[in-house]
Enzyme design. Structure first.
Site, PDB file in Angstrom:
ATOM      1  N   HIS A  70       0.892 -36.305 -77.875  1.00 42.55           N
ATOM      2  CA  HIS A  70      -0.324 -37.082 -77.637  1.00 42.55           C
ATOM      3  C   HIS A  70      -1.072 -36.427 -76.477  1.00 42.55           C
ATOM      4  O   HIS A  70      -0.604 -35.445 -75.917  1.00 42.55           O
ATOM      5  CB  HIS A  70       0.077 -38.530 -77.309  1.00 42.55           C
ATOM      6  CG  HIS A  70      -1.047 -39.523 -77.380  1.00 42.55           C
ATOM      7  ND1 HIS A  70      -1.948 -39.551 -78.415  1.00 42.55           N
ATOM      8  CD2 HIS A  70      -1.396 -40.548 -76.559  1.00 42.55           C
ATOM      9  CE1 HIS A  70      -2.806 -40.548 -78.197  1.00 42.55           C
ATOM     10  NE2 HIS A  70      -2.495 -41.156 -77.074  1.00 42.55           N
ATOM     11  N   HIS A 108      -1.169 -49.716 -85.641  1.00 44.71           N
ATOM     12  CA  HIS A 108      -2.104 -48.998 -84.779  1.00 44.71           C
ATOM     13  C   HIS A 108      -3.276 -48.413 -85.572  1.00 44.71           C
ATOM     14  O   HIS A 108      -3.781 -47.331 -85.291  1.00 44.71           O
ATOM     15  CB  HIS A 108      -1.318 -47.885 -84.041  1.00 44.71           C
ATOM     16  CG  HIS A 108      -1.938 -47.370 -82.802  1.00 44.71           C
ATOM     17  ND1 HIS A 108      -2.952 -46.443 -82.816  1.00 44.71           N
ATOM     18  CD2 HIS A 108      -1.695 -47.626 -81.498  1.00 44.71           C
ATOM     19  CE1 HIS A 108      -3.287 -46.149 -81.568  1.00 44.71           C
ATOM     20  NE2 HIS A 108      -2.550 -46.863 -80.753  1.00 44.71           N
ATOM     21  N   HIS A 167      -1.319 -45.518 -72.360  1.00 43.31           N
ATOM     22  CA  HIS A 167      -2.677 -45.961 -72.683  1.00 43.31           C
ATOM     23  C   HIS A 167      -2.746 -47.495 -72.763  1.00 43.31           C
ATOM     24  O   HIS A 167      -1.768 -48.160 -73.091  1.00 43.31           O
ATOM     25  CB  HIS A 167      -3.163 -45.322 -73.986  1.00 43.31           C
ATOM     26  CG  HIS A 167      -3.713 -43.936 -73.785  1.00 43.31           C
ATOM     27  ND1 HIS A 167      -3.696 -42.961 -74.754  1.00 43.31           N
ATOM     28  CD2 HIS A 167      -4.310 -43.370 -72.696  1.00 43.31           C
ATOM     29  CE1 HIS A 167      -4.249 -41.849 -74.271  1.00 43.31           C
ATOM     30  NE2 HIS A 167      -4.623 -42.072 -73.032  1.00 43.31           N
ATOM     31  N   ASP A 179       2.047 -43.562 -79.724  1.00 43.46           N
ATOM     32  CA  ASP A 179       0.856 -42.728 -79.942  1.00 43.46           C
ATOM     33  C   ASP A 179       1.278 -41.282 -80.214  1.00 43.46           C
ATOM     34  O   ASP A 179       1.869 -40.629 -79.357  1.00 43.46           O
ATOM     35  CB  ASP A 179      -0.018 -42.720 -78.671  1.00 43.46           C
ATOM     36  CG  ASP A 179      -0.930 -43.931 -78.607  1.00 43.46           C
ATOM     37  OD1 ASP A 179      -1.144 -44.577 -79.640  1.00 43.46           O
ATOM     38  OD2 ASP A 179      -1.441 -44.206 -77.504  1.00 43.46           O
ATOM     39  N   ASP A 185      -3.975 -49.753 -74.671  1.00 46.21           N
ATOM     40  CA  ASP A 185      -3.641 -50.574 -75.843  1.00 46.21           C
ATOM     41  C   ASP A 185      -2.144 -50.821 -75.965  1.00 46.21           C
ATOM     42  O   ASP A 185      -1.700 -51.624 -76.784  1.00 46.21           O
ATOM     43  CB  ASP A 185      -4.212 -49.953 -77.134  1.00 46.21           C
ATOM     44  CG  ASP A 185      -3.821 -48.506 -77.330  1.00 46.21           C
ATOM     45  OD1 ASP A 185      -3.650 -47.787 -76.331  1.00 46.21           O
ATOM     46  OD2 ASP A 185      -3.691 -48.080 -78.492  1.00 46.21           O
ATOM     47  N   HIS A 186      -1.347 -50.120 -75.152  1.00 41.82           N
ATOM     48  CA  HIS A 186       0.100 -50.319 -75.198  1.00 41.82           C
ATOM     49  C   HIS A 186       0.647 -51.054 -73.983  1.00 41.82           C
ATOM     50  O   HIS A 186       1.784 -51.530 -74.017  1.00 41.82           O
ATOM     51  CB  HIS A 186       0.813 -48.967 -75.328  1.00 41.82           C
ATOM     52  CG  HIS A 186       0.454 -48.262 -76.590  1.00 41.82           C
ATOM     53  ND1 HIS A 186       1.245 -48.285 -77.716  1.00 41.82           N
ATOM     54  CD2 HIS A 186      -0.647 -47.545 -76.924  1.00 41.82           C
ATOM     55  CE1 HIS A 186       0.653 -47.605 -78.685  1.00 41.82           C
ATOM     56  NE2 HIS A 186      -0.498 -47.151 -78.226  1.00 41.82           N
TER      57      HIS A 186
HETATM   58 ZN   LIG Z   1      -2.437 -46.335 -78.725  1.00 41.35          ZN
END
Ligand SMILES: [Zn+2]
Length: 256
Positions: A82, A211, A2, A153, A4-5
């Site tokens: 996830h 996070h 994802h 996540d 954000d990573h």
């Molecule tokens: Zn994330």
């Protein structure tokens, strides 16, 4: 995988190229990482001045094999829970030789130089003046390495507990407050309570929550501190992450 990573990674790789300081980088991550990086570099007409090598982590995670190892470290990985494949990583520092007592060596009038290195490795040395010494006389006890786990996540999962067993530091995602428990299940993320349960069950020394959903600002009804307190109720040695936070990872025996 994802955003954000991984969205920061192409920029970081390009900056390293501009700095001209790298002779090559090896990246460990989920299988689609290669495609993502390759297409970013291709579509932005970027060429790195060093070689890039990709290692997929899936096999090591499923088969519980060591992902990476060198003289100082060992890295393991495990699958998380996830909406897309997601992985946790554990870095184990290997046992290091005991501290070399430089003062003692000087007091015995041992001339500095490569001999100190040999003594530090615990070897027997013979000086030109005929005296001989054992490295063991000058070294403290071997120093056990520290261990750190990073859970990216994930919902609460047994595999995170297994990977984190007795770690000195666990960094675990904590997207939601317990009030958003249902949303956590829908979106495949953890509440602060779930992160703390993993820390407690795995018997780690310290937990860092990261996070957090941007909905928890200090001015809102629920703040990051509320999440911290939810976790602390289950696992007291918990701290909130923040940008540029630095902490010393310590073994349980000498931590305060
Ligand atoms: Zn994330």
């Amino acid at each position: 995988m994802h955003g954000d990573h991984i969205y920061g990674l192409p920029g970081l790789l390009a900056s390293i190229g501009l700095a001209g300081s790298s002779s090559g980088i090896e990246l460990y991550g989920p299988a689609p990482l290669k495609n993502f990086i390759d297409s970013c570099l291709y579509n932005s007409s970027s060429r790195l001045a060093y070689s890039l090598k990709f290692h997929k982590v899936e096999n090591a995670a499923m088969n519980k094999q060591i992902l990476f190892e060198d003289s100082g470290l060992e890295v393991k990985t495990a699958p998380l829970k996830h909406r897309i494949p997601s992985f946790a990583y554990r870095v184990n520092q290997k046992t290091r030789p005991g501290r070399f007592n430089l003062e003692k060596a000087k007091l015995k009038k041992i001339p500095p130089g490569p001999i100190y290195g040999a003594l530090q490795r615990g070897e027997e040395v013979r000086l030109e003046d005929g005296r001989s010494f054992s490295g063991r006389e000058f070294c403290g006890p071997p120093r056990p390495g520290v261990s750190m786990v990073y859970c990216t996540d994930t919902l609460y999962t047994e595999s995170a507990i297994e990977l984190s067993r007795d770690a000195d530091l666990l960094i675990h995602e904590s997207t939601y407050s317990q009030k958003e428990n249902e949303m956590a299940y829908e979106r495949g993320h953890s509440t602060a309570t779930m992160a703390a349960k993993v820390a407690a069950k795995a018997n780690v020394n310290k937990l860092i929550l990261t996070h957090l959903s941007p909905r928890y600002t200090p001015a809102n009804e629920t703040s990051p501190n509320d999440l911290l307190n939810e976790a602390k109720a289950i696992f007291p040695n918990t701290q909130l992450a923040k940008d540029f936070l630095q902490i010393d990872v310590k073994k349980r025996c000498n931590s305060s």
